[in-house]
Design a protein around this motif. Structure first.
Motif, PDB file in Angstrom:
ATOM      1  N   PRO A  78      83.315  -1.862  97.727  1.00  0.00           N
ATOM      2  CA  PRO A  78      82.804  -2.197  98.615  1.00  0.00           C
ATOM      3  C   PRO A  78      82.983  -4.301  98.181  1.00  0.00           C
ATOM      4  O   PRO A  78      83.714  -3.574  97.330  1.00  0.00           O
ATOM      5  N   LEU A  84      73.302 -10.404 102.226  1.00  0.00           N
ATOM      6  CA  LEU A  84      73.606  -9.178 102.920  1.00  0.00           C
ATOM      7  C   LEU A  84      72.492  -9.314 104.085  1.00  0.00           C
ATOM      8  O   LEU A  84      71.778  -8.466 104.794  1.00  0.00           O
ATOM      9  N   ASN A  86      70.659 -10.704 107.643  1.00  0.00           N
ATOM     10  CA  ASN A  86      71.424  -9.857 108.977  1.00  0.00           C
ATOM     11  C   ASN A  86      71.417 -10.544 109.477  1.00  0.00           C
ATOM     12  O   ASN A  86      72.228 -10.788 110.233  1.00  0.00           O
ATOM     13  N   LYS A  89      74.954 -11.174 109.287  1.00  0.00           N
ATOM     14  CA  LYS A  89      75.963 -10.184 109.213  1.00  0.00           C
ATOM     15  C   LYS A  89      77.474 -10.432 109.652  1.00  0.00           C
ATOM     16  O   LYS A  89      78.025 -10.348 109.324  1.00  0.00           O
ATOM     17  N   ARG A 224      78.496   2.050  97.164  1.00  0.00           N
ATOM     18  CA  ARG A 224      78.057   1.389  97.621  1.00  0.00           C
ATOM     19  C   ARG A 224      77.239   0.683  97.327  1.00  0.00           C
ATOM     20  O   ARG A 224      76.644   0.247  96.657  1.00  0.00           O
ATOM     21  N   ASP A 226      74.589  -1.564  99.375  1.00  0.00           N
ATOM     22  CA  ASP A 226      73.303  -2.326 100.283  1.00  0.00           C
ATOM     23  C   ASP A 226      72.155  -2.611 100.147  1.00  0.00           C
ATOM     24  O   ASP A 226      71.907  -3.294  98.627  1.00  0.00           O
ATOM     25  N   ILE A 227      70.676  -2.720 100.804  1.00  0.00           N
ATOM     26  CA  ILE A 227      69.904  -3.590 100.518  1.00  0.00           C
ATOM     27  C   ILE A 227      68.703  -3.067  99.677  1.00  0.00           C
ATOM     28  O   ILE A 227      68.093  -3.680  98.966  1.00  0.00           O
ATOM     29  N   PHE A 230      71.391  -4.744  96.138  1.00  0.00           N
ATOM     30  CA  PHE A 230      71.899  -5.292  96.393  1.00  0.00           C
ATOM     31  C   PHE A 230      71.582  -6.744  95.819  1.00  0.00           C
ATOM     32  O   PHE A 230      72.259  -7.422  94.726  1.00  0.00           O
TER      33      PHE A 230
END
Length: 400
Positions: A78, A84, A86, A89, A224, A226-227, A230
């Motif tokens: 990644p 991260l 929204n 994005k 990975r 992600d939220i 992170f």
């Protein structure tokens, strides 16, 4: 049934549209097509006709050949972003494409040049929860030892990172949210870092570079982002940056007992780190108490240093060297001209300038006929090309 030009690569349209920050609706309006048509182009169900392709080229500021350039797809780790949210994005999507393009340019350059060998120590860990503070300190120390840096402050961090085989780029991201991002290219086994130049702060940029180096060292096998993971992964990269830039053995000796803000500002120029980052590091090393830490940060806020500290405007950020020098070597050897290099890459000259950290307009410079002025003084003879610097001193023979 697919109609339109042959050889159209749908992913190229998606890449450049997202890199320009355009939705399908907005792009459709600009090229006078419906959003559903844009969707069909990007899905590969239809291809644009010649007129539409020309319109796309103009609106998206890229050559028409870009849309038929083959795409190399490969599995990478990644991209490690600093946000991260929204709200960011679209910015993250654009940044991913810039990282893809940087690696494309690098691959082309490596066909002609031998880049420095990759010399980056890294953890063989696939779960961030296996990484603790002690491990981070050890890896930061290992980097310094491997690169022969000792414990002294680093004069040029980007040069150190590039010499270790990391391909770096630095250009404006169009937002202060995206400080930098990094990725391991597993096909090449080579890491990449892109830094934002938007804030134009020497001290902040050095910390950002050290932070991205932390991702490369600690998180190579994290598959990975992600939220959920992170924030702890970002905290680990922050910790690495502090350990690497401010090694405990040297920094703790230089910081006096009960340090004041003035002490940290004095050390700021020597270590190339902001006062606030040094205050945080001092607390982590138990060089100051929680009470002292709180007192110092209240003083930072009272003096308005949250947005900018003393000396922030006295140093230019460190520059990327490897990519500009690579191009210069190719030009000097006559392997490419500026025009043929752009044609070779089939990319927008502006994108190439940004990704290779070149001056704006460098690849679109035209040769200009240089004429030497010939001036005639009433007191002197005609000045010609042989005169030094072609400059007339009107006062040489002035009576005294």
């Amino acid at each position: 049934m697919r109609v339109g030009i042959s050889g159209f690569e749908p992913k190229r349209l998606t890449q450049v549209r997202e890199a320009r920050g355009l939705s399908k609706i907005n792009l459709g309006r600009l090229v006078e097509r419906s959003p559903s048509t844009i969707t069909k182009w990007e899905s590969g169900y239809h291809s644009p006709d010649a007129d539409a392709l020309t319109a796309l080229s103009i609106i998206l500021q890229c050559p028409t050949s870009w849309f038929t350039k083959p795409v190399t797809l490969y599995e990478n780790n990644p991209v490690f972003f600093r946000t991260l949210a929204n709200t960011a994005k679209d910015l993250c999507a654009a940044s991913e494409h810039y990282m893809e393009w940087l690696q494309e340019i690098s691959a082309h350059l490596q066909e002609e040049l031998d880049f420095p060998e990759v010399n980056i120590p890294y953890l063989d860990v696939s779960d961030y929860r296996q990484i603790d503070d002690e491990m981070i300190e050890i890896m930061a120390s290992k980097c310094r030892k491997l690169w022969g840096l000792g414990l002294a402050p680093l004069a040029d961090l980007l040069l150190v990172i590039e010499n270790a085989g990391v391909i770096c780029s630095r250009f404006a991201q169009g937002s202060t949210v995206m400080d930098g991002y990094s990725q391991w290219n597993e096909r090449e086994s080579r890491p990449y870092i892109i830094l934002a130049s938007d804030k134009n702060n020497y001290f902040r940029s050095r910390f950002d570079a050290a932070h991205e180096l932390g991702h490369l060292v600690l998180h190579r096998f994290i598959k990975r982002l992600d939220i959920v993971n992170f924030k702890p992964i970002e905290a680990q990269a922050h910790k690495f940056a502090a350990c690497f830039m401010l090694p405990e053995e040297a920094f703790s000796v230089e910081l006096p007992p009960g340090p004041t803000l003035e002490n940290f500002i004095t050390l700021k120029q020597r270590w190339g780190m902001s006062a606030q980052s040094m205050i945080t590091r001092a607390k982590e090393l138990l060089l100051i108490s929680d009470v002292e830490h709180l007192r110092l940060y209240k003083q930072v806020s009272a003096r308005g240093w949250r947005k900018g500290e003393p000396f922030d405007d006295q140093n230019e950020p460190e520059v990327v060297r490897l990519l500009p020098r690579s191009l210069q070597l190719l030009l000097d050897e006559g392997i490419f001209s500026k025009q043929s290099f752009i044609k070779y890459l089939d990319m927008s000259s502006t994108d190439v300038e940004n990704l290779m950290s070149l001056p704006q307009g460098y690849l679109s410079e035209n040769n200009v006929l240089q004429l030497t002025p010939k001036l005639k003084s009433k007191r002197n003879a005609t000045i010609n090309d042989s005169d030094e610097d072609n400059v007339v001193n009107m006062f040489d023979n002035k009576p005294r």
